[in-house]
Design a protein around this motif. Structure first.
Motif, short mmCIF file in Angstrom:
data_model
loop_
_atom_site.label_atom_id
_atom_site.label_comp_id
_atom_site.label_asym_id
_atom_site.label_seq_id
_atom_site.Cartn_x
_atom_site.Cartn_y
_atom_site.Cartn_z
N SER A 99 0.76 -1.11 0.09
CA SER A 99 -0.15 -0.12 -0.05
C SER A 99 0.82 1.22 0.05
O SER A 99 1.84 1.59 1.11
CB SER A 99 -0.74 -0.14 1.39
N ALA A 100 0.52 2.07 -1.08
CA ALA A 100 1.45 3.39 -1.00
C ALA A 100 1.13 4.34 0.03
O ALA A 100 2.10 5.01 0.40
CB ALA A 100 1.18 4.10 -2.59
N SER A 101 -0.14 4.20 0.28
CA SER A 101 -0.42 5.30 1.57
C SER A 101 -0.03 4.76 2.88
O SER A 101 0.36 5.70 3.87
CB SER A 101 -2.18 5.36 1.50
N ALA A 102 0.13 3.62 2.98
CA ALA A 102 0.68 3.22 4.34
C ALA A 102 2.37 3.26 4.53
O ALA A 102 2.62 3.19 5.55
CB ALA A 102 0.22 1.63 4.61
N PHE A 103 2.83 3.37 3.53
CA PHE A 103 4.57 3.31 3.44
C PHE A 103 5.11 4.32 4.34
O PHE A 103 6.03 3.96 5.39
CB PHE A 103 5.09 3.45 2.13
N PRO A 104 4.56 5.37 4.35
CA PRO A 104 5.37 6.67 5.11
C PRO A 104 4.92 6.38 6.61
O PRO A 104 5.81 6.40 7.55
CB PRO A 104 4.42 7.84 4.80
N HIS A 105 3.61 5.79 7.07
CA HIS A 105 3.67 5.47 8.49
C HIS A 105 4.48 4.28 8.65
O HIS A 105 4.87 4.27 9.96
CB HIS A 105 1.82 4.87 8.53
N ILE A 106 4.60 3.27 7.79
CA ILE A 106 5.51 2.03 8.27
C ILE A 106 6.83 2.64 8.49
O ILE A 106 7.46 2.18 9.67
CB ILE A 106 5.40 0.95 7.25
N TYR A 107 7.35 3.42 7.77
CA TYR A 107 8.88 3.75 7.84
C TYR A 107 8.95 4.46 9.16
O TYR A 107 9.79 4.26 9.73
CB TYR A 107 8.99 4.68 6.53
N VAL A 108 8.00 5.64 9.39
CA VAL A 108 8.24 6.57 10.32
C VAL A 108 8.18 5.98 11.64
O VAL A 108 8.86 6.02 12.73
CB VAL A 108 7.24 7.46 10.03
N TRP A 109 6.93 5.16 11.98
CA TRP A 109 6.88 4.47 13.32
C TRP A 109 7.79 3.22 13.55
O TRP A 109 8.05 3.13 14.82
CB TRP A 109 5.58 3.89 13.57
N THR A 110 8.26 2.72 12.63
CA THR A 110 9.34 1.51 12.91
C THR A 110 10.82 2.56 13.28
O THR A 110 11.61 1.96 14.08
CB THR A 110 9.54 0.76 11.77
N GLU A 111 10.97 3.54 12.44
CA GLU A 111 12.05 4.30 12.77
C GLU A 111 11.90 4.95 14.29
O GLU A 111 12.91 4.85 15.02
CB GLU A 111 12.28 5.52 11.94
N ALA A 112 10.96 5.31 14.79
CA ALA A 112 10.71 5.74 16.06
C ALA A 112 10.97 4.62 17.18
O ALA A 112 11.46 4.84 18.03
CB ALA A 112 9.23 6.33 16.30
N TRP A 113 10.54 3.31 16.79
CA TRP A 113 10.61 2.16 17.75
C TRP A 113 12.12 1.72 17.74
O TRP A 113 12.59 1.51 18.78
CB TRP A 113 9.70 0.98 17.21
N GLN A 114 12.72 2.05 16.89
CA GLN A 114 14.14 1.56 16.81
C GLN A 114 14.96 2.54 17.29
O GLN A 114 16.09 2.27 18.12
CB GLN A 114 14.71 1.19 15.59
#
Length: 312
Positions: A168-183
């Motif tokens: 999903s193109a619309s979900a990609f920014p959210h996946i990237y950002v929130w996994t960055e936050a977790w890491q």
């Protein structure tokens, strides 16, 4: 403390004498200077190919000058607006999430009185930072798999079906950002925790005597203590707005989400190393770095005007 006589004497020393006086310090700096010269400044010579039609067989100086042709080609390409938009959206979204979270994390840790629990929390939040980008990207793809992923299994137990988020193109920014936050939030909070640990304890004691509760202490003591450090970190973050991490985006990118995951760094890679358009990729990279430099200087000037903290 230096006396006026000592200060006047040191001011009369020549440059050579000052260098000789601090020779041991400069000797310690020498390895760092050599590394910077070899790996940072010397490669800048290659930026010349951004203004040339670079042919590896002819070399950098032997290739034909084309001026701003490569820049114009990029500005006119259909990918220009797409890559700029995606880069800015992901970068600003990342800053909006991962900049305040370490500060909040540091404030929370500073309020914990149990030493054992504090150490456990810090170690638990630091550990994801040491996971490599390749392993982290593989974990994300496995976890978010709509058929075999652990998140899909948990959602299935609740009677729902997990959509194909990685497609999903619309979900990609959210996946990237929130996994960055977790890491990285735990690791990024170290600087703020260290800043809070240097606050004078007498300030808290005086606030307690005045009847201040924990919230008052956070607002009136902790946050003002963090402002100078947070300002410097914000300036540095804004200076890399156009430099979203290439590795993670490229590893999570696929044909289904490329409309929102194609950023400048991945486009440079595809143009330069995949398509062998070295001059075009160099021009795009130079344009990207110039924008970062302008943003860094602008944000630093603004911070200098509205506060007493800046890089210079």
């Amino acid at each position: 403390m230096k006396t006026k006589k000592t200060q006047s004497k040191s001011s009369k020393l020549s440059v050579g004498q000052k260098l000789k006086e601090s020779s041991q310090l400069y000797l310690l700096m020498l390895p760092s200077i050599i590394i910077f010269l070899i790996f940072t400044y010397y490669p800048m010579y290659g930026v010349i190919i951004a203004f040339k039609d670079f042919k590896p067989a002819l070399g950098i100086m032997g290739s034909k000058w084309v001026g701003m042709k490569n820049f114009i080609t990029f500005f006119k390409s259909y990918q220009f607006s797409v890559t700029i938009k995606n880069t800015i959206v992901i970068s600003l979204y990342t800053i909006a999430v991962t900049f305040p979270l370490p500060i909040i994390m540091a404030l929370m840790v500073n309020q914990i009185r149990s030493t054992k629990f504090k150490k456990f929390l810090q170690v638990a939040t630091y550990l994801p930072h040491f996971i490599s980008v390749v392993v982290m990207s593989g974990m994300i793809i496995l976890f978010l798999s709509p058929s075999t992923g652990i998140i899909a299994k948990l959602v299935g137990l609740l009677g729902f079906k997990l959509p194909n988020l990685m497609g999903s193109a619309s979900a990609f920014p959210h996946i990237y950002v929130w996994t960055e936050a977790w890491q990285h939030v735990g690791w990024d909070s170290i600087l703020y925790i260290a800043t809070l640990s240097s606050v004078d304890p007498s300030l808290y004691e005086a606030a307690t005597m005045d009847g201040a509760n924990k919230w008052h202490k956070i607002v009136n003591i902790d946050l003002p203590s963090l402002v100078p450090t947070a300002t410097v970190m914000f300036i540095l973050r804004m200076g890399s707005v156009m430099s979203v991490g290439f590795e993670k985006v490229y590893l999570l990118q696929n044909n289904l989400n490329s409309s929102s995951s194609e950023i400048i760094s991945t486009y440079v890679y595809k143009m330069g190393l995949v398509s062998n358009q070295y001059s075009l990729s160099a021009a795009i990279g130079l344009f990207n770095n110039i924008i970062n430099l302008v943003l860094l200087i602008a944000v630093n000037m603004i911070a200098k005007k509205i506060s007493d903290t800046s890089l210079v």
